[in-house]
Design an enzyme around this catalytic site. Structure first.
Site, PDB file in Angstrom:
ATOM      1  N   GLU A  97      47.373  36.735  34.529  1.00  0.00           N
ATOM      2  CA  GLU A  97      47.483  37.821  33.564  1.00  0.00           C
ATOM      3  C   GLU A  97      48.694  37.689  32.649  1.00  0.00           C
ATOM      4  OE1 GLU A  97      47.023  38.217  36.767  1.00  0.00           O
ATOM      5  OE2 GLU A  97      45.061  39.181  36.994  1.00  0.00           O
ATOM      6  N   HIS A 100      38.454  46.028  36.061  1.00  0.00           N
ATOM      7  CA  HIS A 100      39.670  45.343  36.517  1.00  0.00           C
ATOM      8  C   HIS A 100      40.669  46.319  37.125  1.00  0.00           C
ATOM      9  CE1 HIS A 100      38.810  41.363  34.953  1.00  0.00           C
ATOM     10  NE2 HIS A 100      38.495  41.888  33.781  1.00  0.00           N
TER      11      HIS A 100
END
Length: 220
Positions: free
Chosen positions: A75, A160
């Protein structure tokens, strides 16, 4: 060691995030903090509650790894995109936290946006956007997150979880926890019926009220 204090702060925040109720086990999210044009992030492949400062990579805003024993988390592209966007718009943002808590994942999986059902939602910007689904660690989800966070301190990433900004790591983690609580509150309310949603006018009045202490604008 480059940005040693920031690395220690990231590790402490990561441990606090891992200890939060409802977080996924292991790599439950990603934490980052910016100092000028440099960003410290949590690494790939290490559980948040086991991080050491030397594990945390230091990256430039243009995505070059400058130092660190381990590779950045997947990420990292999302975090750097958000940091760049905040810097571009002159926002007082130095920290980003994203996490996969049960309630933010659940809310992001069923909602197109998270309506404000409590006045604390005003602190995050009111209505919380839910981004379209995209594979984690890609430029697509990074662009979607940066867009969703314009004028907001939190967003939900479809299927997510959540991401939040802050003036520092403590503030970003506080905003993430608030997002998690607002998600849980809305999901619980839906079990009883259609929740009453605060209007933009009502949220605006909340923001005015937030500027006062106990002696609000209409106390007398």
């Amino acid at each position: 060691m480059l940005l040693e204090q920031e690395r220690r702060d990231v590790c402490l925040t990561a441990r606090n995030l891992a200890a939060s109720a409802g977080s996924a086990p292991g790599e439950a999210g990603t934490v980052s903090v910016r100092n000028g044009d440099l960003v410290v992030l949590t690494p790939h492949g290490v559980a948040l509650d086991q991080l050491q400062p030397v594990d945390c990579p230091v990256m430039s805003l243009d995505e070059r790894v400058l130092e660190g024993r381990r590779d950045p988390a997947a990420e990292a592209t999302l975090h750097l995109a958000v940091h760049r966007g905040a810097a571009e718009y002159g926002r007082d943002v130095t920290a980003v936290v994203n996490a996969f808590t049960a309630d933010t994942v659940a809310a992001s999986s069923v909602l197109v946006e998270l309506p404000p059902v409590h006045h604390r939602a005003a602190a995050l910007g009111g209505v919380i956007a839910v981004t379209p689904y995209a594979t984690y660690g890609t430029g697509e989800i990074s662009d979607q997150a940066a867009k969703a966070l314009k004028g907001r301190d939190a967003a939900l990433l479809a299927n997510h979880g959540g991401v939040a900004l802050g003036r520092g790591l403590e503030h970003a983690l506080e905003n993430l926890r608030l997002l998690d609580w607002l998600s849980a509150t809305y999901l619980r309310a839906r079990q009883f019926g259609e929740p009453r949603v605060l209007s933009e006018d009502e949220l605006a009045r909340v923001r005015v009220r937030d500027t006062y202490g106990w002696a609000g604008p209409d106390i007398f």
